[in-house]
Design an enzyme around this catalytic site. Structure first.
Site, PDB file in Angstrom:
ATOM      1  N   ARG A  67       0.833  -1.207   0.000  1.00 11.31           N
ATOM      2  CA  ARG A  67       0.000   0.000   0.000  1.00 11.31           C
ATOM      3  C   ARG A  67       0.870   1.260   0.000  1.00 11.31           C
ATOM      4  O   ARG A  67       0.549   2.258  -0.665  1.00 11.31           O
ATOM      5  CB  ARG A  67      -0.917  -0.020   1.219  1.00 11.31           C
ATOM      6  CG  ARG A  67      -1.894   1.150   1.305  1.00 11.31           C
ATOM      7  CD  ARG A  67      -2.945   0.878   2.368  1.00 11.31           C
ATOM      8  NE  ARG A  67      -3.859   2.002   2.506  1.00 11.31           N
ATOM      9  CZ  ARG A  67      -3.846   2.878   3.507  1.00 11.31           C
ATOM     10  NH1 ARG A  67      -2.941   2.748   4.481  1.00 11.31           N
ATOM     11  NH2 ARG A  67      -4.718   3.865   3.568  1.00 11.31           N
ATOM     12  N   HIS A  71       0.565   4.328  -2.630  1.00  7.29           N
ATOM     13  CA  HIS A  71       0.314   5.700  -2.202  1.00  7.29           C
ATOM     14  C   HIS A  71       1.457   6.625  -2.618  1.00  7.29           C
ATOM     15  O   HIS A  71       1.221   7.795  -2.928  1.00  7.29           O
ATOM     16  CB  HIS A  71       0.114   5.757  -0.684  1.00  7.29           C
ATOM     17  CG  HIS A  71      -1.256   5.360  -0.252  1.00  7.29           C
ATOM     18  ND1 HIS A  71      -1.972   6.027   0.721  1.00  7.29           N
ATOM     19  CD2 HIS A  71      -2.077   4.358  -0.690  1.00  7.29           C
ATOM     20  CE1 HIS A  71      -3.156   5.452   0.874  1.00  7.29           C
ATOM     21  NE2 HIS A  71      -3.226   4.437   0.037  1.00  7.29           N
ATOM     22  N   ASP A  72       2.680   6.120  -2.609  1.00  4.94           N
ATOM     23  CA  ASP A  72       3.810   6.923  -3.051  1.00  4.94           C
ATOM     24  C   ASP A  72       3.684   7.235  -4.542  1.00  4.94           C
ATOM     25  O   ASP A  72       3.788   8.394  -4.958  1.00  4.94           O
ATOM     26  CB  ASP A  72       5.121   6.181  -2.775  1.00  4.94           C
ATOM     27  CG  ASP A  72       6.351   7.023  -3.090  1.00  4.94           C
ATOM     28  OD1 ASP A  72       6.309   8.248  -2.850  1.00  4.94           O
ATOM     29  OD2 ASP A  72       7.359   6.461  -3.564  1.00  4.94           O
ATOM     30  N   GLY A  77       4.265  10.714  -7.925  1.00  5.72           N
ATOM     31  CA  GLY A  77       5.057   9.743  -8.666  1.00  5.72           C
ATOM     32  C   GLY A  77       5.881   8.932  -7.682  1.00  5.72           C
ATOM     33  O   GLY A  77       5.957   9.250  -6.492  1.00  5.72           O
ATOM     34  N   SER A  81       8.261  10.441  -1.797  1.00  4.98           N
ATOM     35  CA  SER A  81       7.752  11.631  -1.106  1.00  4.98           C
ATOM     36  C   SER A  81       6.816  11.266   0.040  1.00  4.98           C
ATOM     37  O   SER A  81       6.655  12.050   0.982  1.00  4.98           O
ATOM     38  CB  SER A  81       7.049  12.571  -2.085  1.00  4.98           C
ATOM     39  OG  SER A  81       6.026  11.904  -2.799  1.00  4.98           O
ATOM     40  N   ASN A 100      -3.183   8.756   4.771  1.00  6.08           N
ATOM     41  CA  ASN A 100      -1.910   8.115   5.091  1.00  6.08           C
ATOM     42  C   ASN A 100      -1.653   7.993   6.591  1.00  6.08           C
ATOM     43  O   ASN A 100      -0.935   7.082   7.035  1.00  6.08           O
ATOM     44  CB  ASN A 100      -0.755   8.904   4.466  1.00  6.08           C
ATOM     45  CG  ASN A 100      -0.788   8.873   2.952  1.00  6.08           C
ATOM     46  OD1 ASN A 100      -1.169   7.872   2.353  1.00  6.08           O
ATOM     47  ND2 ASN A 100      -0.380   9.970   2.322  1.00  6.08           N
ATOM     48  N   HIS A 199      -6.541  -5.411  -2.166  1.00  7.96           N
ATOM     49  CA  HIS A 199      -7.460  -5.318  -1.028  1.00  7.96           C
ATOM     50  C   HIS A 199      -7.876  -6.683  -0.498  1.00  7.96           C
ATOM     51  O   HIS A 199      -8.734  -6.778   0.382  1.00  7.96           O
ATOM     52  CB  HIS A 199      -8.710  -4.511  -1.412  1.00  7.96           C
ATOM     53  CG  HIS A 199      -8.484  -3.036  -1.427  1.00  7.96           C
ATOM     54  ND1 HIS A 199      -9.477  -2.113  -1.692  1.00  7.96           N
ATOM     55  CD2 HIS A 199      -7.365  -2.302  -1.209  1.00  7.96           C
ATOM     56  CE1 HIS A 199      -8.975  -0.892  -1.629  1.00  7.96           C
ATOM     57  NE2 HIS A 199      -7.698  -0.984  -1.348  1.00  7.96           N
TER      58      HIS A 199
END
Length: 333
Positions: A67, A71-72, A77, A81, A100, A199
Site C-alpha cells: 500500500r 500511495h507513493d 510519482g 515523497s 496516510n 485489497h
C-alpha cells in the site's frame, strides 16, 4: 497468389513496426532491472532480509508495504515523497494526510533497510527504490507473486498533504471514477481491477465504509452489500455518530486477511466487497467481466498483478540528475 503475398507482407510490416515500438520503449525506459548490480550488489538482498524479518513478526506489514508503494506512486510519482516528515513552518507533508496517517504501515522497515544500505553503500540506493523493492518482497511473501523490479528512481524533494486528495482514489469512488483516476496515471481499466486485488489483504478504518452500514435516517445498510455481511460489520464498527468511539481498523477481507490472493473477487461476486470502491467493480459491465475472470482464474490474476506492478511502479519517476539520493528517508538532504 499475389493477394496472399500482399497479405503476408502486410502482416510482416505490422510485426516489424510493433517490434520497433517495443525496442524503442525498452531503450527509452528510465528504469532498469539490475540497476544496483555494480554500485551496490547486496542492495536487493538487504531490503529482502528487512522485509522478511518484519513480515515474520507481523504478517500484516506485507500489505502495508504494498500500500505504501501505491500511495507513493499515485502521489507525486514513485519518488519516496510519502516517506518525508512534515517540517515546522512549511506545508504539511503527504504522510500527514488522513489517507496516510495513521493507516500507512511499514516505515520502520524502510528505515532499517536504509540504515543498512547507507552502511555498505552510502548515498547510492534511493528511498523510492527501497519502497519499490519492499513492495515486491511483500507481494512475494504474502502471495507468492514475483516480478523483476526495474530500479533507478531518485528521491523527490517535495511532499504536500494537499496533493493527496487530488491523486489517490477514494473509498467512495465509482467504477468510472476509478477508471478515470488510473487513466490519469497511464494505467488501464484492467490494471485498475487487477491492482484492486491488493485489497485481499490489509486493513481499513471503519470510517472508510461506515456509510455503507448506516444511513442518517433509517440505519439501513447499502443495498449492494450482503445483509448478513452488514450485520457482521455492525458488530465491529459502531455508528459514526456514537460518542467516544475510536475509528477502529478491520481486515479488508476476512477469509484470508494476510494472504494476497484472488479471494477478493469472490467476495465482490457475493456482494461482500467492503469499500464502495470495491463493490462498485461489479456494477459496471466492463469491470464486472474482469471481476468474474479474476475470481475464476487465480493464477492468471496473480500473473496480471505482477505485470501491473511494473508500470504502476514507474509512474512519474525521477531519474538521472533529477531529485536526489536521500541519506535519511524522512528528510531531504
Amino acid at each position: 497468389m499475389a493477394t496472399v503475398s500482399r497479405s503476408r507482407l502486410h502482416v510482416s510490416a505490422i510485426l516489424y513496426v510493433f517490434m520497433i515500438f517495443l525496442s524503442s520503449n525498452v531503450a527509452s525506459s528510465p528504469l532498469r532491472v539490475g540497476y544496483y548490480r555494480k554500485t551496490c550488489p547486496s542492495a536487493e538482498a538487504i531490503i529482502r532480509k528487512a522485509v522478511k524479518k518484519a513480515v515474520s513478526k507481523n504478517p500484516g506489514i506485507a500489505a502495508g508495504l504494498v500500500r505504501m508503494h501505491f500511495h507513493d506512486c499515485f502521489g507525486r510519482g514513485c519518488d519516496g515523497s510519502v516517506l518525508l516528515d512534515s517540517v515546522a513552518g512549511k506545508p504539511a507533508a503527504e504522510k500527514a494526510h488522513p489517507a496516510n496517517n495513521p493507516s500507512l504501515r511499514g516505515f520502520e522497515v524502510i528505515d532499517e533497510a536504509k540504515a543498512q544500505l547507507e552502511a555498505v553503500c552510502p548515498r547510492t540506493v534511493s528511498c523510492a527504490d527501497i519502497v519499490a523493492f519492499a513492495a515486491h518482497d511483500s507481494a512475494f511473501k504474502a502471495g507468492g507473486i514475483n516480478y523483476a523490479v526495474p530500479a533507478g528512481r531518485r528521491d523527490g524533494r517535495v511532499s504536500l498533504s494537499d496533493e493527496v486528495s487530488q491523486n489517490l482514489p477514494r473509498p467512495s469512488f465509482s467504477a468510472k471514477q476509478l477508471e478515470d483516476n488510473f487513466a490519469r496515471k497511464r494505467l488501464s481499466r484492467d490494471d485498475m481491477v487487477t491492482l484492486s486485488g491488493a485489497h485481499s489483504t490489509g486493513v481499513s478504518h471503519c470510517s472508510s465504509f461506515s456509510n455503507r452500514l448506516y444511513s442518517n435516517s433509517t440505519l439501513q445498510q447499502d443495498l449492494s452489500m450482503d445483509p448478513s455481511y452488514a450485520v457482521f460489520w455492525k458488530t465491529k464498527c459502531p455508528p459514526p455518530a456514537a460518542s467516544n468511539v475510536k475509528d477502529l481498523t478491520v481486515p479488508l477481507e476476512v477469509t484470508t486477511p494476510n494472504r494476497l490472493d484472488n479471494r477478493y473477487y469472490s467476495e465482490i461476486k457475493s456482494h461482500r466487497g467492503l469499500l464502495t470502491s470495491d463493490q462498485t467493480l461489479l456494477s459496471s459491465p466492463s469491470t464486472a467481466k474482469l471481476v468474474m475472470r479474476n475470481a475464476k482464474y487465480g493464477s492468471k490474476w496473480a500473473a496480471k498483478f505482477a505485470s501491473a506492478m511494473v508500470p504502476m511502479g514507474s509512474i512519474d519517476v525521477l531519474t538521472g540528475s533529477k531529485g536526489e539520493i536521500r541519506k535519511n528517508c524522512h528528510f531531504v538532504n
